[in-house]
Structures are given as structure tokens and as C-alpha cells.
Design a protein around this motif. Structure first.
Motif, PDB file in Angstrom:
ATOM      1  N   ASN A   1       0.823  -1.202   0.000  1.00 51.79           N
ATOM      2  CA  ASN A   1       0.000   0.000   0.000  1.00 51.79           C
ATOM      3  C   ASN A   1       0.864   1.263   0.000  1.00 51.79           C
ATOM      4  N   GLU A   2       1.888   1.265   0.819  1.00 50.09           N
ATOM      5  CA  GLU A   2       2.789   2.419   0.916  1.00 50.09           C
ATOM      6  C   GLU A   2       3.528   2.653  -0.399  1.00 50.09           C
ATOM      7  N   LYS A   3       4.007   1.568  -1.028  1.00 56.65           N
ATOM      8  CA  LYS A   3       4.754   1.702  -2.283  1.00 56.65           C
ATOM      9  C   LYS A   3       3.837   2.204  -3.406  1.00 56.65           C
ATOM     10  N   LEU A   4       2.623   1.704  -3.453  1.00 59.36           N
ATOM     11  CA  LEU A   4       1.670   2.157  -4.465  1.00 59.36           C
ATOM     12  C   LEU A   4       1.345   3.637  -4.272  1.00 59.36           C
ATOM     13  N   ALA A   5       1.166   4.044  -3.021  1.00 57.74           N
ATOM     14  CA  ALA A   5       0.854   5.447  -2.734  1.00 57.74           C
ATOM     15  C   ALA A   5       2.004   6.360  -3.148  1.00 57.74           C
ATOM     16  N   LYS A   6       3.225   5.945  -2.866  1.00 57.47           N
ATOM     17  CA  LYS A   6       4.394   6.763  -3.215  1.00 57.47           C
ATOM     18  C   LYS A   6       4.524   6.956  -4.722  1.00 57.47           C
ATOM     19  N   ASN A   7       4.045   5.976  -5.482  1.00 60.06           N
ATOM     20  CA  ASN A   7       4.145   6.060  -6.939  1.00 60.06           C
ATOM     21  C   ASN A   7       2.880   6.600  -7.594  1.00 60.06           C
ATOM     22  N   GLY A   8       1.921   7.001  -6.788  1.00 62.33           N
ATOM     23  CA  GLY A   8       0.713   7.607  -7.326  1.00 62.33           C
ATOM     24  C   GLY A   8      -0.201   6.652  -8.062  1.00 62.33           C
ATOM     25  N   ILE A   9      -0.171   5.377  -7.701  1.00 62.02           N
ATOM     26  CA  ILE A   9      -0.996   4.375  -8.373  1.00 62.02           C
ATOM     27  C   ILE A   9      -2.382   4.315  -7.729  1.00 62.02           C
ATOM     28  N   LYS A  10      -3.418   4.322  -8.532  1.00 67.57           N
ATOM     29  CA  LYS A  10      -4.772   4.184  -8.011  1.00 67.57           C
ATOM     30  C   LYS A  10      -4.904   2.816  -7.356  1.00 67.57           C
ATOM     31  N   HIS A  11      -5.304   2.813  -6.110  1.00 65.95           N
ATOM     32  CA  HIS A  11      -5.427   1.548  -5.404  1.00 65.95           C
ATOM     33  C   HIS A  11      -6.351   1.722  -4.206  1.00 65.95           C
ATOM     34  N   TYR A  12      -6.774   0.595  -3.665  1.00 67.82           N
ATOM     35  CA  TYR A  12      -7.555   0.609  -2.439  1.00 67.82           C
ATOM     36  C   TYR A  12      -7.164  -0.598  -1.611  1.00 67.82           C
ATOM     37  N   TRP A  13      -7.062  -0.394  -0.293  1.00 62.86           N
ATOM     38  CA  TRP A  13      -6.715  -1.464   0.635  1.00 62.86           C
ATOM     39  C   TRP A  13      -7.924  -1.721   1.534  1.00 62.86           C
ATOM     40  N   LEU A  14      -8.575  -2.856   1.328  1.00 54.52           N
ATOM     41  CA  LEU A  14      -9.685  -3.257   2.182  1.00 54.52           C
ATOM     42  C   LEU A  14      -9.109  -3.960   3.400  1.00 54.52           C
ATOM     43  N   LYS A  15      -9.208  -3.317   4.557  1.00 52.62           N
ATOM     44  CA  LYS A  15      -8.665  -3.858   5.803  1.00 52.62           C
ATOM     45  C   LYS A  15      -9.791  -4.521   6.593  1.00 52.62           C
ATOM     46  N   LEU A  16      -9.581  -5.776   6.946  1.00 52.94           N
ATOM     47  CA  LEU A  16     -10.586  -6.534   7.691  1.00 52.94           C
ATOM     48  C   LEU A  16      -9.986  -6.907   9.047  1.00 52.94           C
ATOM     49  N   PRO A  17     -10.310  -6.151  10.086  1.00 53.40           N
ATOM     50  CA  PRO A  17      -9.612  -6.266  11.375  1.00 53.40           C
ATOM     51  C   PRO A  17      -9.581  -7.656  11.990  1.00 53.40           C
ATOM     52  N   ARG A  18     -10.658  -8.417  11.906  1.00 53.28           N
ATOM     53  CA  ARG A  18     -10.701  -9.725  12.582  1.00 53.28           C
ATOM     54  C   ARG A  18     -10.592 -10.908  11.626  1.00 53.28           C
ATOM     55  N   ALA A  19     -10.384 -10.650  10.354  1.00 54.91           N
ATOM     56  CA  ALA A  19     -10.368 -11.731   9.366  1.00 54.91           C
ATOM     57  C   ALA A  19      -9.046 -12.493   9.387  1.00 54.91           C
ATOM     58  N   THR A  20      -9.125 -13.798   9.146  1.00 57.81           N
ATOM     59  CA  THR A  20      -7.954 -14.662   9.095  1.00 57.81           C
ATOM     60  C   THR A  20      -7.629 -15.009   7.644  1.00 57.81           C
ATOM     61  N   HIS A  21      -6.598 -15.810   7.451  1.00 60.55           N
ATOM     62  CA  HIS A  21      -6.219 -16.245   6.108  1.00 60.55           C
ATOM     63  C   HIS A  21      -7.338 -17.087   5.503  1.00 60.55           C
ATOM     64  N   GLY A  22      -7.709 -16.768   4.272  1.00 67.12           N
ATOM     65  CA  GLY A  22      -8.768 -17.522   3.607  1.00 67.12           C
ATOM     66  C   GLY A  22     -10.163 -17.187   4.092  1.00 67.12           C
ATOM     67  N   PHE A  23     -10.354 -15.981   4.637  1.00 66.06           N
ATOM     68  CA  PHE A  23     -11.660 -15.579   5.163  1.00 66.06           C
ATOM     69  C   PHE A  23     -12.758 -15.643   4.103  1.00 66.06           C
ATOM     70  N   ASP A  24     -12.389 -15.545   2.825  1.00 62.07           N
ATOM     71  CA  ASP A  24     -13.371 -15.505   1.742  1.00 62.07           C
ATOM     72  C   ASP A  24     -13.783 -16.898   1.267  1.00 62.07           C
ATOM     73  N   PHE A  25     -13.343 -17.951   1.958  1.00 65.78           N
ATOM     74  CA  PHE A  25     -13.729 -19.307   1.556  1.00 65.78           C
ATOM     75  C   PHE A  25     -15.250 -19.482   1.613  1.00 65.78           C
ATOM     76  N   ILE A  26     -15.920 -18.715   2.476  1.00 69.00           N
ATOM     77  CA  ILE A  26     -17.382 -18.709   2.504  1.00 69.00           C
ATOM     78  C   ILE A  26     -17.807 -17.397   1.856  1.00 69.00           C
ATOM     79  N   LEU A  27     -18.210 -17.470   0.602  1.00 71.61           N
ATOM     80  CA  LEU A  27     -18.478 -16.262  -0.172  1.00 71.61           C
ATOM     81  C   LEU A  27     -19.533 -15.382   0.478  1.00 71.61           C
ATOM     82  N   ASN A  28     -20.562 -15.990   1.069  1.00 71.56           N
ATOM     83  CA  ASN A  28     -21.650 -15.211   1.650  1.00 71.56           C
ATOM     84  C   ASN A  28     -21.485 -14.963   3.143  1.00 71.56           C
TER      85      ASN A  28
END
Length: 291
Positions: free
Chosen positions: A226-253
Motif C-alpha cells: 500500500n505504501e509503495k503504491l501510494a508513493k508512486n501515485g498508483i490508483k489503489h484501495y486497501w480493504l482492511k478486515l480487522p478480525r479476518a484470518t487467512h482464507g476468510f473468503d472461503f465462505i463467499l456469503n
């Protein structure tokens, strides 16, 4: 019924699967690689999302987490989930070259598969996100309009320097199989496999999605990217999920799956010159603010 009730009802629903075709996209002298093609459910030439599965660079396959593929196909995107050459037999940059071959194949078959060849987005999870990011930042393919990073190791040099808890995973052992040795032996390979090293002012828009409670791929990877993208002016977004673990999206809904799917859909609408029909202007406007 309130919107809140609708969200929780969605957690219990099962999305409809889209029938896919398995196609050979490249024949090497020692192996052939295939992809699963989920056709857009909207007529005409449509954008194409290339999905790169996770599995520590050494396992997993293209059938991983198909629910999002079907969801996006219903929204008007062609989706292809690819197999790629894996460690320890194959080293970096073999998987990146496999993405290059997939792009070549999809362009060749674009008429038959109804693909808009100027409109590709790469999406990867975990080790697959490292591959997708590296391909997006190094192939310099004008048809790649963006890259979606689900909890990927973006800085392989830093990641090797601070291994995971050995009770969780032998992260150094996992990493060594992909570059071909320890950092002391092949430091140049760790730099060459670090997407963060290749971010510059010409890099494509990037969506980062990562859970703060991820114990397999440190959250710090995404902070650094995120920091490197910001320094280079690249359009980006960082979705931060405070309590999510690895593979949190295994249950799509599930809660994390709903949030990440919403972010993915808004990102695709923002980077696509020819977004699918539907949606509303308010939602599109929201994503442009995020970017």
C-alpha cells in the motif's frame, strides 16, 4: 425487512454455480496446463478475469473457491481459473510465464470465448496473489487493467527475514521451494519474486484485501505494498478486515466474503472501460472515491 436482515439471510443462501469448460491453454515439452472457463452470462464481448489459486506455490488447483467465479460470470465477466507450474519442480518466474501464455491463448480464442482482449484483470489468493501481482507489474501487458490481491506475500525479502510462528507454518521452508533456496544462497531470486520491487508510476490499479488476524501471510506485506503504491501515485484501495484470518473468503456469503466481493465488484467497474450493465451510479461513485 431491513438491509441488515437481508445481509444475514444472504449468509445462509447458496449461490447458483455456472457451468464451466476445461480447456488446455499451453503445451510445454513436459506438461500441459489447463484452465476452467466460466462464460459471462451477459451477451457480447466481455472483460475477462484471470484467477490464480493459492497453495504455497506447491499445491492447490484451478477448482479452488469457484463461487466467486460463478458470481462474477453472472455479473457479466468472463472468468478463467488457471493451473500453473508449481514448486519445487518449477521456480519463479515459471508461473508468471504461465499467465503470459494464458493471455496469449485467450487472445487467440477471443472470438470463440467472447473475450474483450483489451480488458483483463488478474486476481490471486495467497501465493497466487504474489504470482498475479508479479505478472501485473512485470509483463507490461496493456490489456491488463488491474490486479486484485487477496492476502498475498508482496515482499518476499522482508517475508523471509521474519518467518511465521513455527507452530503455524514453516514459512521459510515453504518460501525456499519457490525461489530455489534460502535467501543467503539466492538473494536475487527473492528480489525478483517480490512484487513490491516492481511497483512504479506505470503500474496498474490494485485492490488489496487482507485480514489483520492472518497468521500465514503477515498483514505487513499489504501495508508495505500500500505504501509503495501510494508513493508512486498508483490508483489503489486497501480493504482492511480487522478480525479476518487467512482464507476468510472461503465462505463467499459470510461477512468477510460479502465485504470482499463488494470491493471486487466495485473495483472491476472502476477499472473496466466496458463495465457490465446494471448497478447504480451511487455505487460506482463510491468506488471512485475509494480509489
Amino acid at each position: 425487512m431491513t438491509d441488515r436482515h437481508l445481509v444475514w439471510v444472504k449468509c445462509l443462501s447458496q449461490p447458483e454455480d455456472i457451468a464451466y469448460k476445461t480447456l488446455i491453454y499451453v503445451n510445454y515439452t513436459d506438461t500441459a496446463l489447463t484452465l476452467n472457463y466460466y462464460p459471462s452470462q451477459v451477451a457480447g464481448k466481455r472483460p475477462c478475469i484471470i484467477v490464480v489459486h493459492g497453495g504455497s506455490w506447491a499445491k492447490g488447483d484451478k477448482t479452488q473457491l469457484p463461487e466467486l467465479n460463478s458470481y462474477l460470470a453472472r455479473k457479466g465477466y468472463n472468468v478463467v481459473s488457471i493451473d500453473y507450474r508449481m514448486a519445487p519442480k518449477y521456480k519463479n518466474p515459471a508461473p508468471v510465464m504461465d499467465i503470459k501464455e494464458a493471455l496469449k491463448y485467450l487472445r487467440k480464442e477471443s472470438s470463440r470465448l467472447s473475450i474483450d482482449t483489451n480488458n483483463f484483470v488478474l486476481l490471486g489468493r495467497s501465493a497466487g496473489a504474489q504470482i498475479a501481482l508479479l505478472a501485473a507489474y512485470t509483463l507490461h501487458d496493456k490489456g491488463i487493467k488491474g490486479v486484485i490481491d487477496f492476502y498475498g506475500p508482496a515482499d518476499m525479502v522482508w517475508g523471509y527475514s521474519l518467518p511465521a510462528n513455527p507452530w503455524v507454518m514453516d514459512s521459510r521452508g515453504v518460501m525456499e521451494a519457490y525461489p530455489g533456496g534460502s535467501y543467503d544462497k539466492v538473494p536475487e531470486q527473492y528480489a525478483a519474486s517480490s512484487p513490491i520491487e516492481f511497483v512504479d508510476q506505470a503500474s496498474v490499479p490494485t485492490l488489496i484485501i487482507h485480514g489483520h488476524s492472518d497468521v500465514l501471510v503477515a498483514y505487513e506485506h499489504s501495508r508495505r505494498l500500500n505504501e509503495k503504491l501510494a508513493k508512486n501515485g498508483i490508483k489503489h484501495y486497501w480493504l482492511k478486515l480487522p478480525r479476518a484470518t487467512h482464507g476468510f473468503d472461503f465462505i463467499l456469503n459470510g461477512p468477510g466474503g460479502q465485504l470482499s466481493t463488494y470491493a471486487v465488484e466495485r473495483f472491476l467497474k472502476a477499472v473496466s472501460p466496458r463495465p457490465p450493465e446494471g448497478g447504480n451510479g451511487v455505487r460506482v461513485a463510491i468506488l471512485y472515491v475509494l480509489l
